[in-house]
Design an enzyme around this catalytic site. Structure first.
Site, PDB file in Angstrom:
ATOM      1  N   HIS A  53      -9.955   4.372  -7.054  1.00  0.00           N
ATOM      2  CA  HIS A  53      -9.934   2.524  -6.984  1.00  0.00           C
ATOM      3  C   HIS A  53      -9.386   2.294  -5.797  1.00  0.00           C
ATOM      4  O   HIS A  53      -8.498   2.975  -5.215  1.00  0.00           O
ATOM      5  CB  HIS A  53      -9.445   1.975  -8.250  1.00  0.00           C
ATOM      6  CG  HIS A  53     -10.211   2.340  -9.556  1.00  0.00           C
ATOM      7  ND1 HIS A  53      -9.925   1.539 -10.443  1.00  0.00           N
ATOM      8  CD2 HIS A  53     -11.037   3.200  -9.905  1.00  0.00           C
ATOM      9  CE1 HIS A  53     -10.648   1.734 -11.704  1.00  0.00           C
ATOM     10  NE2 HIS A  53     -11.225   2.958 -11.201  1.00  0.00           N
ATOM     11  N   GLU A  55      -7.236   0.038  -5.174  1.00  0.00           N
ATOM     12  CA  GLU A  55      -5.754  -0.247  -5.112  1.00  0.00           C
ATOM     13  C   GLU A  55      -4.898   1.283  -5.253  1.00  0.00           C
ATOM     14  O   GLU A  55      -3.960   1.028  -4.854  1.00  0.00           O
ATOM     15  CB  GLU A  55      -5.386  -0.777  -6.764  1.00  0.00           C
ATOM     16  CG  GLU A  55      -6.303  -2.217  -6.929  1.00  0.00           C
ATOM     17  CD  GLU A  55      -7.286  -2.140  -7.520  1.00  0.00           C
ATOM     18  OE1 GLU A  55      -7.487  -3.174  -8.481  1.00  0.00           O
ATOM     19  OE2 GLU A  55      -8.144  -1.110  -7.600  1.00  0.00           O
ATOM     20  N   CYS A  83      -7.564  -2.916 -13.146  1.00  0.00           N
ATOM     21  CA  CYS A  83      -7.502  -2.363 -14.475  1.00  0.00           C
ATOM     22  C   CYS A  83      -6.322  -1.946 -14.923  1.00  0.00           C
ATOM     23  O   CYS A  83      -5.330  -1.879 -14.107  1.00  0.00           O
ATOM     24  CB  CYS A  83      -8.662  -1.161 -14.449  1.00  0.00           C
ATOM     25  SG  CYS A  83      -8.160   0.199 -13.411  1.00  0.00           S
ATOM     26  N   CYS A  86      -4.825   0.872 -12.469  1.00  0.00           N
ATOM     27  CA  CYS A  86      -4.065   0.151 -11.214  1.00  0.00           C
ATOM     28  C   CYS A  86      -3.008  -0.585 -11.285  1.00  0.00           C
ATOM     29  O   CYS A  86      -1.883  -0.516 -10.629  1.00  0.00           O
ATOM     30  CB  CYS A  86      -5.392  -0.354 -10.379  1.00  0.00           C
ATOM     31  SG  CYS A  86      -6.565   0.616  -9.833  1.00  0.00           S
TER      32      CYS A  86
END
Length: 155
Positions: A53, A55, A83, A86
């Site tokens: 991801h 992040e 999410c 993260c």
């Protein structure tokens, strides 16, 4: 232009890079002392790795740059609400403040589905501000999924 918009525009540039790679267009930048120290975008499809991801990748880059897992006095700008994975990484990395563009009603862990930043007691608190360039952040996601449906219907 306000500083918040300036940095969210940089996160949107990262989201556009993901879009161009047919990745869900999420971008993130990490700022310390008014300067971007890391930037990243989603790479889950290309890397075939659910942890890639924006992040997480930005946190990894910032940690390498600062030579520390503690990202004290750092702020993150992300185009889509994080999410739970993260959000947890941000808490563990000691991110000072998180700026969010669009909300994620399906997996958002900063208030949409649940709130890791406010509803639980951790050893570190991340301050959160939502809705920075919300319409722009929502638009790139809507456009992406519309284009993706067109691509899939042609196969």
């Amino acid at each position: 232009m306000e500083e918040k918009e300036k940095f969210m525009k940089e996160a949107l540039k990262e989201a556009k890079k993901a879009y161009d790679k047919l990745e869900v267009p999420v971008g993130a930048v990490i700022v310390k002392n008014g300067k971007i120290i890391a930037r990243a975008h989603n790479l889950k499809e290309i890397k075939k790795d659910t942890t890639k991801h924006a992040e997480i990748l930005a946190i990894q880059k910032a940690s390498r740059k600062l030579e520390s897992w503690r990202l004290l006095d750092c702020e993150m700008y992300v185009t889509l609400e994080p999410c739970s994975m993260c959000a947890g990484a941000m808490i563990n990395a000691r991110i000072k403040k998180l700026y969010i563009g669009a909300l994620d009603e399906k997996t958002g862990a900063a208030g949409s589905v649940f709130n890791l930043f406010e509803d639980y007691k951790f050893n570190h608190n991340v301050e959160v501000e939502r809705g920075i360039m919300k319409e722009d952040c929502e638009k790139i996601l809507k456009d992406f999924f519309k284009d993706l449906r067109k691509i899939k219907s042609k196969k």
